[in-house]
Structures are given as C-alpha cells and as structure tokens.
Scaffold this active site. Sequence first.
Site, short mmCIF file in Angstrom:
data_model
loop_
_atom_site.label_atom_id
_atom_site.label_comp_id
_atom_site.label_asym_id
_atom_site.label_seq_id
_atom_site.Cartn_x
_atom_site.Cartn_y
_atom_site.Cartn_z
N GLY A 1 28.53 -13.35 14.68
CA GLY A 1 27.72 -12.65 13.93
C GLY A 1 26.78 -11.91 14.68
O GLY A 1 26.45 -10.75 14.07
N THR A 2 26.42 -12.26 15.83
CA THR A 2 25.46 -11.42 16.55
C THR A 2 26.22 -10.16 17.09
O THR A 2 25.37 -9.10 16.77
CB THR A 2 25.16 -12.12 17.99
OG1 THR A 2 24.56 -13.39 17.49
CG2 THR A 2 24.48 -11.32 19.12
N ASN B 1 18.01 -18.30 8.04
CA ASN B 1 18.46 -19.35 8.72
C ASN B 1 17.66 -20.53 9.07
O ASN B 1 18.28 -21.73 9.28
CB ASN B 1 19.11 -19.02 10.33
CG ASN B 1 18.13 -18.23 10.97
OD1 ASN B 1 17.63 -17.35 10.64
ND2 ASN B 1 17.81 -18.67 12.28
N GLN C 1 24.48 -17.15 7.38
CA GLN C 1 23.94 -18.31 6.64
C GLN C 1 24.68 -18.59 5.45
O GLN C 1 24.99 -19.59 4.91
CB GLN C 1 22.47 -18.66 6.79
CG GLN C 1 21.95 -18.79 8.20
CD GLN C 1 22.66 -20.18 8.69
OE1 GLN C 1 22.97 -20.99 7.99
NE2 GLN C 1 22.68 -20.00 10.21
N GLY D 1 32.41 -17.41 11.93
CA GLY D 1 33.20 -18.44 11.38
C GLY D 1 32.53 -19.84 11.95
O GLY D 1 32.90 -20.64 10.84
N HIS D 2 31.86 -19.96 12.61
CA HIS D 2 31.23 -21.50 13.16
C HIS D 2 30.43 -22.04 12.05
O HIS D 2 29.90 -22.97 12.28
CB HIS D 2 31.01 -21.56 14.50
CG HIS D 2 29.68 -20.85 14.88
ND1 HIS D 2 28.56 -21.70 15.17
CD2 HIS D 2 29.34 -19.70 14.92
CE1 HIS D 2 27.48 -21.13 15.34
NE2 HIS D 2 27.80 -19.71 15.16
N THR E 1 42.31 -7.29 22.63
CA THR E 1 43.54 -8.03 22.20
C THR E 1 42.66 -8.85 21.01
O THR E 1 41.94 -9.57 21.27
CB THR E 1 44.19 -8.62 23.24
OG1 THR E 1 44.71 -7.86 24.13
CG2 THR E 1 45.06 -9.49 22.54
N CYS F 1 19.38 -20.13 18.54
CA CYS F 1 19.40 -19.24 19.29
C CYS F 1 17.80 -19.42 20.11
O CYS F 1 18.06 -18.47 21.05
CB CYS F 1 19.53 -18.01 18.75
SG CYS F 1 21.34 -17.97 17.94
#
Length: 390
Positions: A69-70, A149, A177, A198-199, A235, A323
């Site tokens: 996201g960052t 968040n 979020q 994703g996390h 990649t 964060c």
Amino acid sequence: MIYLDNAATTKTDPRVVDAMLPYLSEHYGNASSVYEFGARSKKAVTDAREIIAKALSAKDNEIYFTAGGTEADNWAIKAVAEAYRTKGKHIITTKIEHHAVLHTCEYLEAAGFEVTYLDVDENGFISLDQLRAAIRPDTILISVMFANNEIGTIQDIRSIGKIAKEAGILFHTDAVQAFGQVPISVDEYHIDLLSASGHKLNGPKGIGFLYIRTGLKIRSFLHGGAQERKRRAGTENVPAIVGLGKAVELAHASMMERAMREMQLRDYLLIRILKEIPYSRINGSRTSRLPNNASFCFQFIEGESLLIMLDMEGICGSSGSACTSGSLDPSHVLLAIGLPHEIAHGSLRLTLGGDTTKEDLDITIEAVKKIVARLRDMSPLYEDFMKKQN
C-alpha cells in the site's frame, strides 16, 4: 494468544499459502520469459489480475502490482503531481490520512506543490462543503482514504468522487483498510486511482496493487524492464501475486457473511467497554465504520502501558497505526478529531479477524477493565479528579 490487531496485519490464510507454494518451487519460471515454463507464471499473474479487477468492477489492464500500500500511495500521488504539474500544483487531502499519503504530500510541498489538509469532525468525517471550497483552478488531485486505519470511519467516498469528477479533478483513495472489508466499485464511486495491500486481507506481506483508470497520464514509478505494461519495472513476484489474487477471491466470496459476524462482535465489544469502564469513549463513527474496528480512549492512563500489560496477558492490540509504533507523540488522527493530548494518549485499537470469538472478547474486556483500574490507581491525575468529584 488472542490476536486483536488485524488492522496492522492479518494471518495468511492457509488456502492462500497452498496457492502460493507451487510458484515458490515447482513453477518458478520468470513471468516475462518467452518459453512455456515462464508462460505458466505469466498466466498465474494474469489470473490474479482478473480476480482483483472483477472485485473492483474494473478492467484487467487497470491493475498494477506493487510491493504494498505504501508504494501504491507514493506512486499515485507523485505520478499525478509529475504528469499534471503543467495544469496545476495544488493537492487536497485530509489531516487523518495514513503517513504514506501525508509524508508523500510533505515531500511534494518541499518540491513546490501546495497541499490543503482538510479538517475532520469529531467522528472523522470531512465536510463536503469544505472540500468544494478548497478546490482551486490549479487543483490536480484529491486524495481521501476510504476508511481510516485507526478509528475505522468510512468516508462518503461516492460523494467525494462525484465532487472530484464534476470539477474535472483526479480522485485517489487509499483503500488499504477497506478493500476486502466493504464493497467497492471504482466506476460507481468515480475513483481514478486506488491503493490496496495484500496483508490486510489474509494475503501475504510485500504485495499490493494500484488501480489506475484507463486514460490517465501516469508514468513509470520504477524504471528498468518492461513489466506491468512498462509502468512498474522489476521481475514479477509471482508467488505473492498469486497469494494476493487468492486472498481477494476468498475475501469477496465471504465479505457479507464475515462483515455481519464481525459487526455483531464489534458492537458487543463497543457496548460492554463503554458500559463497564467509566471515563471511556469510542473513537470514530458508531455507524459508518469498518466491520472489525473498535477504537477507544480511556482517561487518566497511558495507552502504551495498557498495551504492555495486555501483552503480558497474551492479548495483542495497538494504540493506532503500526507504522508509527514506538512514537511518543499521540495519534495525529485522534488529535484531528479534537481530542486533547492527555486523552489521545490513552488510546486502544482492537481489530477483529475471522478467528475472533465472543470468548476472546470476554477475556479481553475483563483484562482491559482490570488493567485500566490498576493504571488509574497509580495515576495522581485520577486521584485528584476523584477527589474533586467527591
């Protein structure tokens, strides 16, 4: 352990891990290779892109994979600033954005851009009238997060997007979020750019995406190879991309059922804490909030001490964004909704997951009650307050 910090990160779903494993060992070909062995990896990336696009009612070629996201936030804001600087150098955002947005805007201010940071009310909502008033002829971007968040408040994204579209201004939303928690349609909400990770939805760490509406003059963020249609070199992280696709598929298949379950548990937690712990408050909107988010402030205590003592009880929570963990300053979000420093310091955020049970919450509530009482017993401010009350 009782894990109640799912806004910070989530456990990777075993089905996601199973989907990823073949691409770590058996099908390890480079997705950009021309031979058949690499083509299998390329197809896996294409399939994941299609799953994500469908979840947003977007086109496949509008999804670009990132490291999270960052990166997606940085790419969206910096690329718009670079591509549209001849039109103007004014950006509108809010005071409660994630630091990935706020620090990016500060970086652009140092480069000669002007940024308007919109105030929010006590529940974390921006004023649509103030947004309209902030728009200038040289405004090129509005960036407002879908859901906060820390306090869980969901903005009126549909109206914000409509205002941006009517003014001919690009609209970016940090949906890290919200994506996978609530339904999102980029066309219905007039979203031009959207960031996700994703996390936050039981996928792997180190993978996310940026939605870029077709036709935007957004340039490459990383220069090098021709991956991601020449817009993001490097990649492809095929296992993580596959995991993200699987996580999105699972999240959207279970979204409504999961949301109802989490909302019932969340409201149970909110009601009991507010009822059973005096001088406590709920942060954020009671109605328009993420299904799994419960945010509190307790007067006369330090949130850091509360977290440490909860950890000793085997309970994982937070005082705000992971964060900014370790910072001695109170949350910028809590200050923005009008809380004084002494109350903002006593914050606790508990965010539920798919494994959270009512028993987990009962244990947590009793632990919070005991710890808050103990910390207040040691507080001279609380002692003085009670003397005045009596």
